[in-house]
Design a protein around this motif. Structure first.
Motif, PDB file in Angstrom:
ATOM      1  N   ASP A 280       0.835  -1.196   0.000  1.00 55.29           N
ATOM      2  CA  ASP A 280       0.000   0.000   0.000  1.00 55.29           C
ATOM      3  C   ASP A 280       0.874   1.251   0.000  1.00 55.29           C
ATOM      4  N   LEU A 281       0.471   2.247  -0.756  1.00 50.45           N
ATOM      5  CA  LEU A 281       1.171   3.531  -0.801  1.00 50.45           C
ATOM      6  C   LEU A 281       0.481   4.483   0.168  1.00 50.45           C
ATOM      7  N   LEU A 282       1.220   4.985   1.140  1.00 47.16           N
ATOM      8  CA  LEU A 282       0.645   5.849   2.172  1.00 47.16           C
ATOM      9  C   LEU A 282       0.502   7.269   1.628  1.00 47.16           C
ATOM     10  N   VAL A 283      -0.730   7.779   1.642  1.00 48.87           N
ATOM     11  CA  VAL A 283      -0.986   9.128   1.125  1.00 48.87           C
ATOM     12  C   VAL A 283      -1.431  10.091   2.218  1.00 48.87           C
ATOM     13  N   ARG A 284      -1.920   9.551   3.350  1.00 53.42           N
ATOM     14  CA  ARG A 284      -2.286  10.418   4.463  1.00 53.42           C
ATOM     15  C   ARG A 284      -2.215   9.621   5.752  1.00 53.42           C
ATOM     16  N   PHE A 285      -1.609  10.224   6.781  1.00 50.47           N
ATOM     17  CA  PHE A 285      -1.541   9.623   8.110  1.00 50.47           C
ATOM     18  C   PHE A 285      -2.016  10.672   9.093  1.00 50.47           C
ATOM     19  N   GLY A 286      -3.306  10.596   9.471  1.00 49.70           N
ATOM     20  CA  GLY A 286      -3.876  11.651  10.300  1.00 49.70           C
ATOM     21  C   GLY A 286      -3.947  12.945   9.502  1.00 49.70           C
ATOM     22  N   THR A 287      -3.239  13.969   9.963  1.00 46.82           N
ATOM     23  CA  THR A 287      -3.179  15.241   9.238  1.00 46.82           C
ATOM     24  C   THR A 287      -1.963  15.339   8.340  1.00 46.82           C
ATOM     25  N   VAL A 288      -1.119  14.324   8.333  1.00 40.65           N
ATOM     26  CA  VAL A 288       0.152  14.382   7.608  1.00 40.65           C
ATOM     27  C   VAL A 288      -0.059  13.973   6.154  1.00 40.65           C
ATOM     28  N   THR A 289       0.285  14.851   5.231  1.00 47.04           N
ATOM     29  CA  THR A 289       0.280  14.562   3.803  1.00 47.04           C
ATOM     30  C   THR A 289       1.560  15.108   3.191  1.00 47.04           C
ATOM     31  N   SER A 290       1.775  14.765   1.929  1.00 48.88           N
ATOM     32  CA  SER A 290       2.954  15.285   1.238  1.00 48.88           C
ATOM     33  C   SER A 290       2.817  16.770   0.924  1.00 48.88           C
ATOM     34  N   ASP A 291       1.588  17.301   1.001  1.00 53.64           N
ATOM     35  CA  ASP A 291       1.378  18.714   0.688  1.00 53.64           C
ATOM     36  C   ASP A 291       1.759  19.635   1.837  1.00 53.64           C
ATOM     37  N   ASN A 292       1.616  19.164   3.098  1.00 48.54           N
ATOM     38  CA  ASN A 292       1.910  20.048   4.225  1.00 48.54           C
ATOM     39  C   ASN A 292       3.253  19.759   4.883  1.00 48.54           C
ATOM     40  N   HIS A 293       4.077  18.904   4.246  1.00 52.82           N
ATOM     41  CA  HIS A 293       5.431  18.657   4.743  1.00 52.82           C
ATOM     42  C   HIS A 293       6.382  18.568   3.547  1.00 52.82           C
ATOM     43  N   GLY A 294       7.573  19.131   3.729  1.00 48.97           N
ATOM     44  CA  GLY A 294       8.491  19.274   2.603  1.00 48.97           C
ATOM     45  C   GLY A 294       9.247  18.016   2.243  1.00 48.97           C
ATOM     46  N   ASP A 295       9.813  17.288   3.215  1.00 51.37           N
ATOM     47  CA  ASP A 295      10.642  16.134   2.921  1.00 51.37           C
ATOM     48  C   ASP A 295      10.219  14.965   3.796  1.00 51.37           C
ATOM     49  N   PHE A 296      10.851  13.802   3.542  1.00 51.68           N
ATOM     50  CA  PHE A 296      10.458  12.586   4.241  1.00 51.68           C
ATOM     51  C   PHE A 296      10.836  12.635   5.715  1.00 51.68           C
ATOM     52  N   ASN A 297      11.929  13.332   6.056  1.00 53.86           N
ATOM     53  CA  ASN A 297      12.316  13.432   7.467  1.00 53.86           C
ATOM     54  C   ASN A 297      11.277  14.197   8.274  1.00 53.86           C
ATOM     55  N   SER A 298      10.792  15.315   7.723  1.00 54.59           N
ATOM     56  CA  SER A 298       9.746  16.068   8.430  1.00 54.59           C
ATOM     57  C   SER A 298       8.452  15.270   8.497  1.00 54.59           C
ATOM     58  N   ILE A 299       8.181  14.466   7.469  1.00 51.73           N
ATOM     59  CA  ILE A 299       6.988  13.612   7.493  1.00 51.73           C
ATOM     60  C   ILE A 299       7.107  12.575   8.600  1.00 51.73           C
ATOM     61  N   LYS A 300       8.297  11.974   8.760  1.00 54.16           N
ATOM     62  CA  LYS A 300       8.493  10.979   9.816  1.00 54.16           C
ATOM     63  C   LYS A 300       8.306  11.596  11.192  1.00 54.16           C
ATOM     64  N   ARG A 301       8.841  12.813  11.387  1.00 51.05           N
ATOM     65  CA  ARG A 301       8.664  13.470  12.681  1.00 51.05           C
ATOM     66  C   ARG A 301       7.198  13.773  12.953  1.00 51.05           C
TER      67      ARG A 301
END
Length: 358
Positions: A280-301
């Motif tokens: 599965d490709l993760l597109v949203r985790f709660g409020t976290v999306t690729s649109d509101n975070h710049g890179d994968f490290n900030s997404i992980k945090r």
């Protein structure tokens, strides 16, 4: 109590608090000095070695040293010193140097604040003019602001207006969002369950976005519940799901861009129970999306923050994935977005989810 008396009492309390803080810092500084002097003395003093034999000879070896090599000329550890003890002392020595600089900086700032408070108290009690009183009041306000900035902050809250988790600013306003300075942090909702419920429509904050989310969930349910015993029934269900997916909001499909792949889902884990699958490709985790975070490290945090908040409040997280399903015996594939309610909890394995992202 008059306003002037209340202001004088507040200034006196700040002055007393600041003096106690400076006294504590001074004691801490003195303790660090004593400890570092003892370490330096042990590292720089010659080592006395007593050889037990018929003559009981005593020899003196070079000191361990603060930064001298711990190996001899041939590259072997020195046999005349306790290497573990030396490494421990040197490590503590460098830690004390760092702590000492921090304490000195806090003492310096505290002395400046104490001086400002004393000047404010003197100017307020004297017979100075309006300019002197105004200056003293500014100094008191500055000291109060510094104290408020250093005070412990409460946990973040979910802002339903912006759809983000926000924190409290030093003056009680909302930090990190537009027009947050005119809003009060205490006025935000205290319910994390309601906040997470509103995450389901993250792709669109208006009525069309909510309708799109409902349509997508309905399509997902009909797709998951299709029978596998009859190929005709499966084909009919796939056509219904495709039609429902086509009628969903185009904005939601474009906005949800995958930012991670779920490459492993463990058996009997919360992720497996929620319906998440490997690939599965993760597109949203709660409020976290690729649109509101710049890179994968900030997404992980951000994911760690969402996970810890949900686990602390014992509530679920809305998770959206993009899944590819084979059709017509593998001749065709259907790609669609599915939404799950994932509840982090302790289970037999590691972590709270039981899946791995990359």
């Amino acid at each position: 109590m008059s306003p002037a008396a209340a202001e004088a009492a507040a200034s006196s309390d700040l002055l007393t608090t600041k003096r106690k803080e400076l006294l504590s810092l001074s004691n801490q500084k003195h303790s660090l000095e004593l400890e570092v002097n003892a370490i330096i003395s042990e590292l720089t003093s010659p080592i006395t070695i007593t050889t037990t034999n018929d003559s009981n000879t005593t020899t003196t070896a070079p000191p361990m040293g603060i930064d001298t090599p711990l190996v001899d000329n041939e590259g072997y550890p020195r046999s005349d010193i306790d290497v573990y003890r030396v490494r421990s002392l040197r490590k503590r020595f460098h830690e004390i140097k760092t702590d000492y600089r921090v304490v000195e900086g806090r003492i310096e700032r505290g002395l400046l604040e104490l001086s400002a408070l004393r000047d404010a108290e003197t100017s307020g009690g004297g017979s100075g003019g309006d300019a002197s009183k105004s200056m003293s009041k500014d100094k008191v306000n500055e000291a109060q602001e510094i104290q408020a900035r250093r005070a412990p902050k409460p946990k973040p809250k979910f802002d339903p207006v912006t759809g983000k988790w926000v924190v409290k600013s030093w003056d009680g306003s909302v930090a990190g969002v537009e027009n947050g300075e005119v809003r009060k942090f205490e006025d935000l909702s205290h319910s994390s369950e309601g906040a997470l419920a509103s995450i389901a429509g993250i792709a669109g904050s208006g009525g069309s976005g909510s309708a799109a989310a409902q349509q997508e969930q309905q399509g997902s349910s009909s797709f998951q519940q299709r029978p596998t015993s009859s190929s005709a029934t499966a084909s009919s269900t796939e056509q219904t799901s495709s039609t429902s997916s086509s009628s969903s909001s185009t904005q939601q499909t474009i906005a949800l861009t995958p930012f991670a792949i779920i490459d492993q889902v463990f058996a009997n884990s919360p992720s497996q129970e929620a319906g998440i699958q490997e690939g599965d490709l993760l597109v949203r985790f709660g409020t976290v999306t690729s649109d509101n975070h710049g890179d994968f490290n900030s997404i992980k945090r951000a994911i760690v923050t969402e996970l810890s908040l949900a686990a602390a409040n014992e509530c679920s997280i809305s998770v959206a994935v993009r899944r590819t399903t084979s059709m017509l015996g593998g001749v065709a594939e259907m790609i669609r977005t599915e939404t799950f309610d994932l509840t982090p909890r302790e289970w037999a394995g590691k972590g709270l989810l039981g899946c791995h992202l990359q």
